[in-house]
Structures are given as structure tokens and as C-alpha cells.
Design an enzyme around this catalytic site. Structure first.
Site, PDB file in Angstrom:
ATOM      1  N   LEU A  38       0.978   0.156   5.662  1.00 23.23           N
ATOM      2  CA  LEU A  38       0.594   0.687   5.485  1.00 23.23           C
ATOM      3  C   LEU A  38      -0.838   0.544   4.530  1.00 23.23           C
ATOM      4  CD1 LEU A  38       3.260   2.576   3.074  1.00 23.23           C
ATOM      5  CD2 LEU A  38       2.125   3.857   5.173  1.00 23.23           C
ATOM      6  N   ASP A  39      -2.234   1.180   4.522  1.00 25.77           N
ATOM      7  CA  ASP A  39      -3.165   1.094   4.371  1.00 25.77           C
ATOM      8  C   ASP A  39      -3.590   0.667   2.237  1.00 25.77           C
ATOM      9  OD1 ASP A  39      -4.608   1.407   6.549  1.00 25.77           O
ATOM     10  OD2 ASP A  39      -5.089   3.682   6.404  1.00 25.77           O
ATOM     11  N   PRO A  40      -4.211   0.142   1.809  1.00 29.75           N
ATOM     12  CA  PRO A  40      -4.452  -0.662   0.670  1.00 29.75           C
ATOM     13  C   PRO A  40      -4.061   1.339  -0.678  1.00 29.75           C
ATOM     14  CG  PRO A  40      -5.883  -1.629   1.875  1.00 29.75           C
ATOM     15  CD  PRO A  40      -4.861  -0.318   2.521  1.00 29.75           C
ATOM     16  N   VAL A  42      -2.744   3.638   0.410  1.00 29.26           N
ATOM     17  CA  VAL A  42      -1.662   5.060   0.558  1.00 29.26           C
ATOM     18  C   VAL A  42      -0.540   3.957   0.007  1.00 29.26           C
ATOM     19  CG1 VAL A  42      -0.156   5.137   2.528  1.00 29.26           C
ATOM     20  CG2 VAL A  42      -2.616   5.375   2.795  1.00 29.26           C
TER      21      VAL A  42
END
Length: 307
Positions: A38-40, A42
Site C-alpha cells: 500500500l502506498d504511504p 493509502v
């Protein structure tokens, strides 16, 4: 050492690696992985794989995932979300929700996506965002086919702000889907610049946000000595396959990597891989490389002493 799958709620601003790093310190163990970055920016469900459960990483990655995404019409960015530089902008008025819903219907099923340059997809051994960081934006990015199982407009979620139009979607999809790119694709079909403004992973397989612990809650569970009750067995990641319990002598043969003839298991069709279990614990995954094969091939062995 703990073994199993630990559902974590990844908070906004942290990378998936940050979560693993902190979990290693909290649990005092090194063998920890995760299923699906998961991207930061998100938040949401992140499955941590502890101990022997790291062996089911590929299977856990393939669990269907669901997201709540907010889309912003009126702006397009380099990253396909609001963290990037604006490359196109226009004031939005008079959006027809019926048009959006009609477009969403066309996106269910298998669709083609080209990942954004600011992503972890590798091209020639280097991640795309590494090319972007050095200003090399002319990289040829290969398209990929991804599966969208369901995509629903959230009625009542829409609003206008500062000349932009926002609305939210619930999206269920398969591995490798970029929700940011879906946001951009919707804008292309509407002929309006668009980007993703918020994203939460609300489900991974059957595990939802309500089933997850925050890292602070993991620390508390360790202090209280009851973390084990929150762990899922590694078999959770294998639930889409058929399970077959083996007697001890067969289980020992499996541990030695012996191949079997499919006729030895006449009650199973082997259209999907089979999970061999012993004492109800998964010990291996076998499959047919080709439907006409007679011998099963070993896909994964989960080391275990059979006695």
C-alpha cells in the site's frame, strides 16, 4: 516466534515496509512479510505474514481486494493522485452521475491498464519511480490486463469544492490493479482531467477493516499475551483451492517431494491446485501443469516434521 497471518490496519503516511519494520520490533522476530503493498497515502487492510506463513505470500497476494476510492474530476497529475504535480486542470460544472455510472459498467471485467510512471512496476530491472526520480519519463511502460470484479458509485458521496467534482467508488479487483489508473481512465472517458484523491483498502479476501489491529493494538496484545487469538492460519490464503487430508505415510511422501498420479485421487478433478493437509494443516500444494498430464507437480512445500 509467531506463525500465521496478522491483519493490520495500515495508517495513512506509513509505507508497507514501515509497518513490517515496526512489527518486527514489536513481535521481536525477523521473519515477517506482507501481502500487497500500500502506498504511504493509502490506508486500510494489510496482511502481515509471520514465520512459516511467509511461504503463502504468493497465494495471499492473489486474494481479491476491495477499495473505497474517492475520484477528483478537474485535475490531472503526474502521479495520478493528489501528491503529484498538476499537468492539466479545468473547472468542472454540470457533471451527470448517470454518465459516470454508465462508464463504470464498461470497466467491469478484464481491462487494459498502463501503470503510472510513479509506481513500483519494474521495467528492465528498475522500478518506474526510480526512472521518474532522475527525470527519465520516456520509458516504454508495458500495458497489463487486470480484472475488475465490481465497481459501484457511492450515491450521496458526490460534492463540489474549489471548481472540482468529487465522488466515491467501491471497487473489487484482482492482483496488479492500479486504482489510481482507474481514476485517470474514468476522466479520459468523460473527457475531463481526473485523479484519485483518497484511497482505503477495505478488504483483502474476506478480511475487512473491522478485523484488523493497529500497531498500537498489537503492542497491547503482546503485553496481554493474547495476540494468538488475532492470528489467521496460513490456510486462509489457500481457501480458494480444494483440500485433501492425507494419512501419515502419504504425508511423509509429500515432504520428500514425491509426485503422484492423479488417478490415485479419483474424487478430485485437479482443475485447480490441491492443498494436501496432515492433521488439518496444509503441508503442500500440488497441481497439474497441463490438463492432459497424469503426474501431479509440486507447487509449494510447507516444511513440517511428520510424526
Amino acid at each position: 516466534m509467531f506463525n500465521g497471518i496478522l491483519p493490520i490496519y495500515k495508517e495513512h503516511g506509513m509505507t508497507s515496509h514501515d509497518v513490517v519494520f515496526k512489527a518486527r520490533k514489536i513481535l521481536q522476530m525477523k521473519k515477517i512479510g506482507h501481502a500487497g503493498t500500500l502506498d504511504p497515502e493509502v490506508d486500510g487492510v494489510l496482511l502481515l505474514l509471520l514465520g512459516g506463513a511467509t511461504k503463502v505470500s504468493d497465494y495471499a497476494m492473489n486474494l481479491g481486494k476491495s477499495y473505497r476510492a474517492e475520484i477528483c474530476l478537474g485535475v490531472q497529475t503526474t502521479t495520478e493522485d493528489l501528491t503529484g504535480e498538476i499537468v492539466k486542470e479545468q473547472k468542472v460544472t454540470g457533471v451527470n452521475i448517470a454518465d459516470i455510472k454508465e462508464i463504470l459498467m464498461t470497466m467491469v471485467g478484464e481491462i487494459e491498464q498502463t501503470p503510472p510512471i510513479y509506481s513500483a512496476v519494474k521495467v528492465k530491472g528498475k522500478k518506474l519511480y526510480e526512472y521518474a526520480r532522475i527525470g527519465k519519463f520516456d520509458v516504454k511502460i508495458p500495458s497489463r490486463t487486470v480484472s475488475i470484479f465490481n465497481i459501484d458509485f457511492i450515491d450521496g458521496s458526490e460534492y463540489y469544492k474549489d471548481g472540482r467534482y468529487y465522488f466515491s467508488l467501491d471497487i473489487s479487483c484482482g492482483k496488479g490493479t492500479y486504482i489510481r489508473t482507474i481514476a485517470t481512465q474514468i476522466g479520459v472517458l468523460l473527457n475531463i482531467p481526473s485523479t484519485m484523491s483518497k484511497l482505503t483498502r477495505i478488504r483483502s479476501g474476506k478480511i475487512g477493516v473491522a478485523d484488523c489491529l493497529r500497531l498500537s493494538e498489537v503492542e497491547l496484545a503482546i503485553k496481554e499475551g493474547n495476540l494468538i487469538k488475532y492470528l489467521l492460519p496460513k490456510e486462509y490464503a489457500l481457501e480458494e483451492y480444494q483440500f485433501l487430508e492425507l494419512p501419515m505415510y502419504r504425508a511423509k511422501q509429500v515432504m520428500n517431494g514425491l509426485r503422484f498420479r492423479k488417478e490415485q485421487f479419483p474424487d478430485y478433478d485437479f482443475s485447480t491446485p490441491v492443498v494436501f493437509t496432515y492433521n488439518k494443516e496444509a503441508i503442500a500444494v500440488y497441481y497439474l501443469k497441463n490438463s492432459e498430464d497424469e503426474l501431479l507437480s509440486v507447487k509449494t512445500i510447507f516444511p513440517k516434521i511428520i510424526e
